[in-house]
Design a protein around this motif. Structure first.
Motif, PDB file in Angstrom:
ATOM      1  N   SER A   1      -0.388  16.543 -61.279  1.00  0.00           N
ATOM      2  CA  SER A   1       0.555  16.477 -62.391  1.00  0.00           C
ATOM      3  C   SER A   1       0.101  17.363 -63.542  1.00  0.00           C
ATOM      4  O   SER A   1      -1.062  17.771 -63.622  1.00  0.00           O
ATOM      5  CB  SER A   1       0.707  15.029 -62.877  1.00  0.00           C
ATOM      6  N   VAL A   2       1.036  17.640 -64.440  1.00  0.00           N
ATOM      7  CA  VAL A   2       0.729  18.327 -65.694  1.00  0.00           C
ATOM      8  C   VAL A   2       1.323  17.492 -66.823  1.00  0.00           C
ATOM      9  O   VAL A   2       2.340  16.808 -66.646  1.00  0.00           O
ATOM     10  CB  VAL A   2       1.280  19.768 -65.732  1.00  0.00           C
ATOM     11  N   GLN A   3       0.687  17.564 -67.991  1.00  0.00           N
ATOM     12  CA  GLN A   3       1.158  16.769 -69.127  1.00  0.00           C
ATOM     13  C   GLN A   3       0.841  17.487 -70.432  1.00  0.00           C
ATOM     14  O   GLN A   3      -0.218  18.088 -70.593  1.00  0.00           O
ATOM     15  CB  GLN A   3       0.493  15.388 -69.134  1.00  0.00           C
ATOM     16  N   GLN A   4       1.773  17.418 -71.357  1.00  0.00           N
ATOM     17  CA  GLN A   4       1.582  18.002 -72.677  1.00  0.00           C
ATOM     18  C   GLN A   4       2.154  17.042 -73.722  1.00  0.00           C
ATOM     19  O   GLN A   4       3.268  16.527 -73.558  1.00  0.00           O
ATOM     20  CB  GLN A   4       2.294  19.361 -72.759  1.00  0.00           C
ATOM     21  N   ASN A   5       1.381  16.785 -74.778  1.00  0.00           N
ATOM     22  CA  ASN A   5       1.827  15.930 -75.875  1.00  0.00           C
ATOM     23  C   ASN A   5       2.132  16.807 -77.082  1.00  0.00           C
ATOM     24  O   ASN A   5       1.362  17.707 -77.429  1.00  0.00           O
ATOM     25  CB  ASN A   5       0.748  14.909 -76.236  1.00  0.00           C
ATOM     26  N   ILE A   6       3.245  16.510 -77.736  1.00  0.00           N
ATOM     27  CA  ILE A   6       3.672  17.366 -78.845  1.00  0.00           C
ATOM     28  C   ILE A   6       4.435  16.554 -79.882  1.00  0.00           C
ATOM     29  O   ILE A   6       5.068  15.536 -79.550  1.00  0.00           O
ATOM     30  CB  ILE A   6       4.560  18.529 -78.315  1.00  0.00           C
TER      31      ILE A   6
ATOM     32  N   PRO B   1       3.352  27.272 -71.543  1.00  0.00           N
ATOM     33  CA  PRO B   1       3.517  27.189 -70.088  1.00  0.00           C
ATOM     34  C   PRO B   1       2.436  26.302 -69.466  1.00  0.00           C
ATOM     35  O   PRO B   1       1.287  26.292 -69.919  1.00  0.00           O
ATOM     36  CB  PRO B   1       3.376  28.641 -69.627  1.00  0.00           C
ATOM     37  N   MET B   2       2.806  25.577 -68.423  1.00  0.00           N
ATOM     38  CA  MET B   2       1.861  24.690 -67.735  1.00  0.00           C
ATOM     39  C   MET B   2       1.823  25.027 -66.249  1.00  0.00           C
ATOM     40  O   MET B   2       2.850  25.329 -65.645  1.00  0.00           O
ATOM     41  CB  MET B   2       2.256  23.219 -67.924  1.00  0.00           C
ATOM     42  N   ARG B   3       0.620  24.960 -65.679  1.00  0.00           N
ATOM     43  CA  ARG B   3       0.436  25.277 -64.259  1.00  0.00           C
ATOM     44  C   ARG B   3      -0.337  24.155 -63.577  1.00  0.00           C
ATOM     45  O   ARG B   3      -1.334  23.669 -64.101  1.00  0.00           O
ATOM     46  CB  ARG B   3      -0.314  26.602 -64.108  1.00  0.00           C
ATOM     47  N   PHE B   4       0.128  23.762 -62.390  1.00  0.00           N
ATOM     48  CA  PHE B   4      -0.511  22.685 -61.637  1.00  0.00           C
ATOM     49  C   PHE B   4      -1.860  23.139 -61.072  1.00  0.00           C
ATOM     50  O   PHE B   4      -2.110  24.324 -60.886  1.00  0.00           O
ATOM     51  CB  PHE B   4       0.389  22.233 -60.487  1.00  0.00           C
TER      52      PHE B   4
ATOM     53  N   GLN C   1      -2.788  19.314 -70.073  1.00  0.00           N
ATOM     54  CA  GLN C   1      -3.752  18.841 -69.090  1.00  0.00           C
ATOM     55  C   GLN C   1      -3.131  18.947 -67.700  1.00  0.00           C
ATOM     56  O   GLN C   1      -1.984  18.530 -67.490  1.00  0.00           O
ATOM     57  CB  GLN C   1      -4.122  17.384 -69.382  1.00  0.00           C
ATOM     58  N   ALA C   2      -3.887  19.513 -66.748  1.00  0.00           N
ATOM     59  CA  ALA C   2      -3.480  19.552 -65.345  1.00  0.00           C
ATOM     60  C   ALA C   2      -4.380  18.578 -64.582  1.00  0.00           C
ATOM     61  O   ALA C   2      -5.603  18.740 -64.579  1.00  0.00           O
ATOM     62  CB  ALA C   2      -3.611  20.969 -64.790  1.00  0.00           C
ATOM     63  N   ARG C   3      -3.783  17.560 -63.956  1.00  0.00           N
ATOM     64  CA  ARG C   3      -4.568  16.517 -63.284  1.00  0.00           C
ATOM     65  C   ARG C   3      -4.373  16.606 -61.777  1.00  0.00           C
ATOM     66  O   ARG C   3      -3.258  16.823 -61.294  1.00  0.00           O
ATOM     67  CB  ARG C   3      -4.169  15.132 -63.787  1.00  0.00           C
ATOM     68  N   SER C   4      -5.467  16.419 -61.051  1.00  0.00           N
ATOM     69  CA  SER C   4      -5.424  16.470 -59.585  1.00  0.00           C
ATOM     70  C   SER C   4      -4.726  15.237 -59.032  1.00  0.00           C
ATOM     71  O   SER C   4      -4.436  14.275 -59.759  1.00  0.00           O
ATOM     72  CB  SER C   4      -6.849  16.536 -59.033  1.00  0.00           C
TER      73      SER C   4
END
Length: 335
Positions: free
Chosen positions: A98-103, A114-117, A196-199
């Motif tokens: 997963s990917v996650q961003q707080n704003i 941009p977010m990448r797994f 954050q990119a989480r496994s």
């Protein structure tokens, strides 16, 4: 002296502490949030994206270019006293990563970074059965993150160990934190400045991994308690142990006969305290200084000095804050 209006006083107090950030957006003002997601290979991610506020959860799909757009109204981005609250944007791939961003939304049009797994776990493999402490390893993320975060949870309990590192060096779990015949799961996150990119999550089960010394009797305040294990008595304990700041309670563990003790594992929640531990062959409270004194919070294995020997373990908790539950106490032989 003239007093400030109450609402202004609160605003100044919280703003000065950096707790609240006032939103410039109107309650009915339309906001559009956009972003772009890539899979592990760097190609556009095809899937769902969720935006979660304290009021509502929105779900949208990415387009063929991996771009998504979510619209909401200004009041949905706010909390109490018109504060701009943190909003969570996340997406999950089919493999569980997963990917996650707080704003905080401060503009009618906001574009996320941009977010990448990422999901490059190495070992141990999923569903492994282990006879020793695991060594978690992984491969480098596509772009170097600020740090990697390793998190280990015991099934049915929660996080028992976590570690943050800026290198690819594998992380070994302290063996005394683990139980025999118990189930665990772990994951690793790549932490970037904006997201954050989480496994995905992997699982393992332990076989015989530590030597546990049975607790024959636990006593506090003249009252006997059964063995502490897996939160079985946490509700009675919450009534027995109301630890107040700078006050102490004592707990006596009777091992039925003398043993050489290597560590005492204490699982707790909702409190912070200093634990003092002594081991003797007498049930009387020792007058000498404790063999070990440590800050206690969460799930910890407190290592005793070499050749710590005796029948009785004297635990003394000095409160830094009131606590709720003492879930488990285990006594371990030296490794």
């Amino acid at each position: 002296m003239r007093s400030l209006p109450l609402f202004l006083l609160f605003s100044l107090m919280f703003s000065g502490c950096g707790i609240l950030l006032q939103s410039p957006l109107g309650d009915k003002q339309e906001i559009q949030l956009t972003g772009k997601l890539s899979d592990e290979e760097g190609t556009p991610f095809q899937g769902k994206v969720t935006l979660q506020t304290s009021r509502q959860t929105y779900t949208e799909k990415t387009n063929p270019q991996g771009i998504f757009a979510i619209s909401l109204l200004g009041f949905e981005s706010k909390g109490l006293l018109n504060q701009a609250e943190k909003i969570k944007v996340q997406a999950q791939a089919e493999n569980g990563s997963s990917v996650q961003q707080n704003i905080r939304l401060l503009s009618p049009e906001t574009e996320l970074s941009p977010m990448r797994f990422w999901n490059a776990l190495s070992g141990p493999p999923d569903q492994a059965r282990l006879k020793s402490a695991p060594q978690f390893s992984w491969k480098a993320a596509h772009e170097t993150p600020d740090s990697y975060g390793v998190e280990l949870s015991r099934d049915g309990y929660g996080v028992i160990w976590s570690q943050t590192t800026s290198t690819l060096q594998s992380q070994v779990v302290p063996q005394n934190l683990l139980e025999n015949q118990a189930s665990y799961h772990w994951s690793i996150s790549a932490n970037y400045p904006d997201y954050q990119a989480r496994s995905s999550v992997r699982h393992f089960k332990t076989e015989k991994i530590v030597d546990v010394i049975p607790i024959f009797l636990a006593q506090s305040g003249g009252k006997n308690w059964p063995q502490f294990h897996d939160g079985l008595y946490e509700y009675q304990l919450s009534e027995a142990f109301e630890l107040k700041s700078n006050q102490a309670i004592e707990l006596l563990l009777d091992l039925s006969k003398s043993h050489t003790v290597g560590a005492v594992v204490i699982a707790s929640s909702g409190f912070s305290a200093t634990a003092q531990i002594s081991i003797t062959d007498s049930a009387e409270s020792p007058a000498s200084t404790a063999e070990i004194s440590a800050k206690l919070s969460g799930y910890q294995a407190l290592e005793l000095p070499a050749n710590s020997h005796g029948r009785y373990i004297h635990l003394r908790f000095i409160g830094n804050a009131g606590f709720l539950n003492l879930h488990e106490i285990r006594v371990l032989a030296p490794q």
